[in-house]
Write a protein that holds these residues in place. Structure first.
Motif, PDB file in Angstrom:
ATOM      1  N   ASN A  95      42.387  18.493  31.346  1.00  0.00           N
ATOM      2  CA  ASN A  95      41.306  17.852  32.139  1.00  0.00           C
ATOM      3  C   ASN A  95      41.760  16.631  32.719  1.00  0.00           C
ATOM      4  O   ASN A  95      40.860  15.798  33.031  1.00  0.00           O
ATOM      5  CB  ASN A  95      39.860  17.982  31.561  1.00  0.00           C
ATOM      6  CG  ASN A  95      39.386  19.326  31.612  1.00  0.00           C
ATOM      7  OD1 ASN A  95      39.599  20.163  32.367  1.00  0.00           O
ATOM      8  ND2 ASN A  95      38.832  19.786  30.386  1.00  0.00           N
ATOM      9  N   GLN A 499      41.067  22.658  33.003  1.00  0.00           N
ATOM     10  CA  GLN A 499      40.609  23.714  31.887  1.00  0.00           C
ATOM     11  C   GLN A 499      39.165  23.755  32.012  1.00  0.00           C
ATOM     12  O   GLN A 499      38.556  24.506  31.696  1.00  0.00           O
ATOM     13  CB  GLN A 499      40.664  22.646  30.325  1.00  0.00           C
ATOM     14  CG  GLN A 499      40.431  23.601  29.286  1.00  0.00           C
ATOM     15  CD  GLN A 499      41.122  24.953  29.229  1.00  0.00           C
ATOM     16  OE1 GLN A 499      42.404  24.858  29.461  1.00  0.00           O
ATOM     17  NE2 GLN A 499      40.575  25.960  28.710  1.00  0.00           N
ATOM     18  N   ARG A 500      38.502  22.768  32.685  1.00  0.00           N
ATOM     19  CA  ARG A 500      37.270  22.717  33.000  1.00  0.00           C
ATOM     20  C   ARG A 500      36.812  23.975  33.919  1.00  0.00           C
ATOM     21  O   ARG A 500      35.665  24.684  33.860  1.00  0.00           O
ATOM     22  CB  ARG A 500      36.601  21.648  33.706  1.00  0.00           C
ATOM     23  CG  ARG A 500      37.249  21.369  35.075  1.00  0.00           C
ATOM     24  CD  ARG A 500      36.990  19.987  35.719  1.00  0.00           C
ATOM     25  NE  ARG A 500      37.378  20.186  37.266  1.00  0.00           N
ATOM     26  CZ  ARG A 500      37.880  18.986  37.977  1.00  0.00           C
ATOM     27  NH1 ARG A 500      37.121  17.967  37.365  1.00  0.00           N
ATOM     28  NH2 ARG A 500      38.197  18.846  39.066  1.00  0.00           N
ATOM     29  N   VAL A 502      38.908  26.854  33.882  1.00  0.00           N
ATOM     30  CA  VAL A 502      39.207  28.110  33.226  1.00  0.00           C
ATOM     31  C   VAL A 502      37.999  28.196  32.166  1.00  0.00           C
ATOM     32  O   VAL A 502      37.742  29.541  32.021  1.00  0.00           O
ATOM     33  CB  VAL A 502      40.392  27.814  32.197  1.00  0.00           C
ATOM     34  CG1 VAL A 502      40.485  28.990  31.116  1.00  0.00           C
ATOM     35  CG2 VAL A 502      41.560  27.562  32.871  1.00  0.00           C
ATOM     36  N   ASP A 503      37.221  27.173  31.691  1.00  0.00           N
ATOM     37  CA  ASP A 503      36.159  27.435  30.763  1.00  0.00           C
ATOM     38  C   ASP A 503      35.007  28.001  31.454  1.00  0.00           C
ATOM     39  O   ASP A 503      34.369  28.800  30.724  1.00  0.00           O
ATOM     40  CB  ASP A 503      35.754  26.140  30.115  1.00  0.00           C
ATOM     41  CG  ASP A 503      37.021  25.643  29.200  1.00  0.00           C
ATOM     42  OD1 ASP A 503      37.708  26.308  28.495  1.00  0.00           O
ATOM     43  OD2 ASP A 503      36.819  24.352  28.901  1.00  0.00           O
ATOM     44  N   ILE A 504      34.681  27.733  32.783  1.00  0.00           N
ATOM     45  CA  ILE A 504      33.303  28.259  33.249  1.00  0.00           C
ATOM     46  C   ILE A 504      33.912  29.318  34.153  1.00  0.00           C
ATOM     47  O   ILE A 504      32.797  30.104  34.664  1.00  0.00           O
ATOM     48  CB  ILE A 504      32.808  27.171  34.218  1.00  0.00           C
ATOM     49  CG1 ILE A 504      33.727  26.812  35.405  1.00  0.00           C
ATOM     50  CG2 ILE A 504      32.426  26.112  33.665  1.00  0.00           C
ATOM     51  CD1 ILE A 504      33.059  25.779  36.288  1.00  0.00           C
ATOM     52  N   GLN A 510      44.502  30.288  31.918  1.00  0.00           N
ATOM     53  CA  GLN A 510      45.295  29.278  31.806  1.00  0.00           C
ATOM     54  C   GLN A 510      46.560  29.491  32.170  1.00  0.00           C
ATOM     55  O   GLN A 510      47.252  30.703  31.778  1.00  0.00           O
ATOM     56  CB  GLN A 510      45.298  28.384  30.719  1.00  0.00           C
ATOM     57  CG  GLN A 510      45.779  27.095  30.436  1.00  0.00           C
ATOM     58  CD  GLN A 510      45.535  26.220  31.659  1.00  0.00           C
ATOM     59  OE1 GLN A 510      45.989  26.239  32.636  1.00  0.00           O
ATOM     60  NE2 GLN A 510      44.427  25.177  31.358  1.00  0.00           N
TER      61      GLN A 510
END
Length: 514
Positions: A95, A499-500, A502-504, A510
């Motif tokens: 991030n 990554q933010r 990918v996380d949501i 990724q």
């Protein structure tokens, strides 16, 4: 020529929903029901797409990732995150704000372009002008995807106005290239050959063909790259573009939008802006902070410097009169920008010797001159509002691209004259006509360094030439740039996706091995 000041439409013309789907219109903001009605709306919408290029991270940090991450440049910035993430491949934070800002800003541009492409077709207006606006939007969307494919690879393809509830999956890098090529092909068919008056600087048919060729070349689709390059060098573009006699005119604020300019970012100083990075008010920063970050020690931030091997590359040839390649002095500020040495080399009003002495580590430092404003009388430093345009694609680049493509199609003899045009402008002797394909390929690698150093193409050049596909090639890069000793073949060809995101987004994966 007159510089365009692009009108900045608010980044959020349309109100996004929060997770609770609370949807309250801002009464002070335009909406789709009142905005996309007239030809003026269409023009302002297109101008908003252009204005994405003024965002600091587009012109600044994207340059760092395309140049400092390559073997041309390096960073000894006291902000350790810059050399770690942008130079040494020590990426631990997926991030990292500057990488995420580049990613996000390219999608801001895509969002704006998608708004134009969705809404302008429904506006009652002159059909030829409408087609042009749509062509400009398609070019710019393709350019933003070109950047994303170059840096991140497997990014989502979003081709309609996005909503906060969208969860787009990855596309493959090849699919992103394919969409960019489609947009550019359609843009080239719709755009004019040239502009006049206040429209000078807008996207042309030539720019669309040049970027289309780059897209195909990055995939080594040489046969497809040939036609757009032929348009520029052998066809209609031949009467539009040319090399300017003075190489340095490509980097001065007084000689912008010249005959060599194919795709040029229009920059300007807005004296009414509130802060250098103000993106929240109409008083937008139309200028570039790049010169401030690249300027020499004690002049600017000196956050990026050029490896000395690049300077040495210029010494491999002399002019036909026995002189040094004049592009060297136009490209860099270092101890011998003036061939007579540090006592004569001017660094913003002082000699190199006065600023840095004649001994010590500073003697070997090299800074990029191309984006600087040191030619302005009395200039002693840089700032965050440089009005010096960024010439992203020059005709010299096109000629070298055409030569490279012809050579890869086993037409080496046909390729040589186009390189010789570039060499002749620098006063160098022509290449022999009997070079083998392999010899010419190596020559092209040299010519692109001496002609285009620091202009933001080196990372893609290395990628296209296969340097990120074998350890032997990486070992070559290590000899020029020790930062490549930490490069991993299975990881670092691409940057990590934020990554933010990918996380949501359960549909987004990724990039490999991050």
């Amino acid at each position: 020529m007159k510089k365009i000041i692009y009108f900045l439409l608010a980044a959020g013309l349309f109100i996004s929903s929060c997770k609770q789907e609370l949807d309250i219109n801002n009464p002070n903001a335009p909406t789709t029901t009142v905005f996309w009605k007239t030809a003026t709306d269409a023009q302002q919408g297109v101008n908003a797409v252009y204005s994405t290029l003024h965002r600091d991270r587009m012109v600044l940090w994207q340059w760092f990732y395309l140049t400092v991450r390559s073997d041309e440049a390096f960073s000894v910035s006291p902000d350790i995150a810059i050399p770690n993430n942008m130079d040494k491949f020590l990426i631990t934070n997926y991030n990292f704000d500057r990488s995420n800002l580049i990613y996000g800003d390219n999608y801001v541009g895509i969002f704006r372009a998608n708004q134009v492409l969705e809404n302008v077709p429904n506006i009652q207006m002159d059909e030829a002008l409408k087609a042009r606006y749509l062509g400009e939007a398609k070019f710019l969307r393709a350019f933003f995807y070109y950047n994303l494919a170059s840096l991140y690879g497997n990014v989502p393809l979003i081709l309609t106005p996005s909503k906060s509830t969208d969860l787009p999956p990855n596309a493959t890098r090849a699919q992103v290239w394919e969409q960019a090529a489609k947009d550019l092909t359609e843009a080239a068919a719709a755009l004019p050959v040239r502009y006049s008056g206040t429209d000078v600087g807008r996207i042309t048919k030539g720019a669309a063909n040049a970027l289309l060729a780059k897209v195909y070349m990055q995939q080594r689709q040489w046969d497809k790259a040939l036609a757009p390059l032929q348009y520029l060098v052998e066809g209609e573009g031949k009467s539009v573009y040319n090399l300017v006699p003075n190489y340095r005119d490509n980097f001065l604020s007084t000689t912008e939008n010249n005959a060599e300019s194919v795709f040029e970012w229009q920059l300007a100083t807005n004296l009414s802006e509130f802060t250098p990075e103000d993106t929240q008010t109409p008083n937008q920063n139309y200028g570039s902070p790049l010169a401030q970050f690249l300027a020499p020690l004690n002049v600017g931030f000196s956050d990026a410097e050029i490896h000395r091997w690049v300077v040495n590359e210029f010494h491999k040839d002399k002019t036909t009169t026995g002189a040094r390649d004049p592009r060297l002095a136009a490209s860099f500020l270092y101890d011998s920008t003036d061939v007579r040495g540090p006592g004569f080399t001017q660094i913003y009003g002082q000699t190199f010797a006065q600023r840095y002495g004649l001994t010590g580590g500073n003697r070997n430092r090299v800074w990029l001159r191309k984006f600087s404003n040191d030619a302005e009388p009395g200039r002693t430093g840089e700032g965050f509002r440089s009005a010096n345009n960024y010439r992203f694609i020059r005709y010299a680049d096109v000629l070298l691209m055409y030569a490279e493509t012809l050579n890869e199609l086993n037409r080496t003899a046909d390729a040589v004259p186009h390189v010789n045009r570039v060499r002749q402008r620098a006063g160098l002797a022509p290449l022999p006509a009997n070079l083998s394909q392999a010899q010419f390929r190596n020559q092209i690698m040299h010519e692109r360094v001496t002609e285009l150093a620091g202009e933001g193409h080196r990372w893609n050049d290395l990628d296209r030439w296969g340097y990120f596909e074998s350890q032997d090639k990486i070992n070559e890069l290590i000899q020029r740039d020790p930062a490549f000793s930490t490069f991993r073949l299975d990881r670092h060809r691409l940057l990590p996706l934020p990554q933010r995101d990918v996380d949501i987004n359960p549909n987004l994966n990724q990039n490999p091995n991050y």
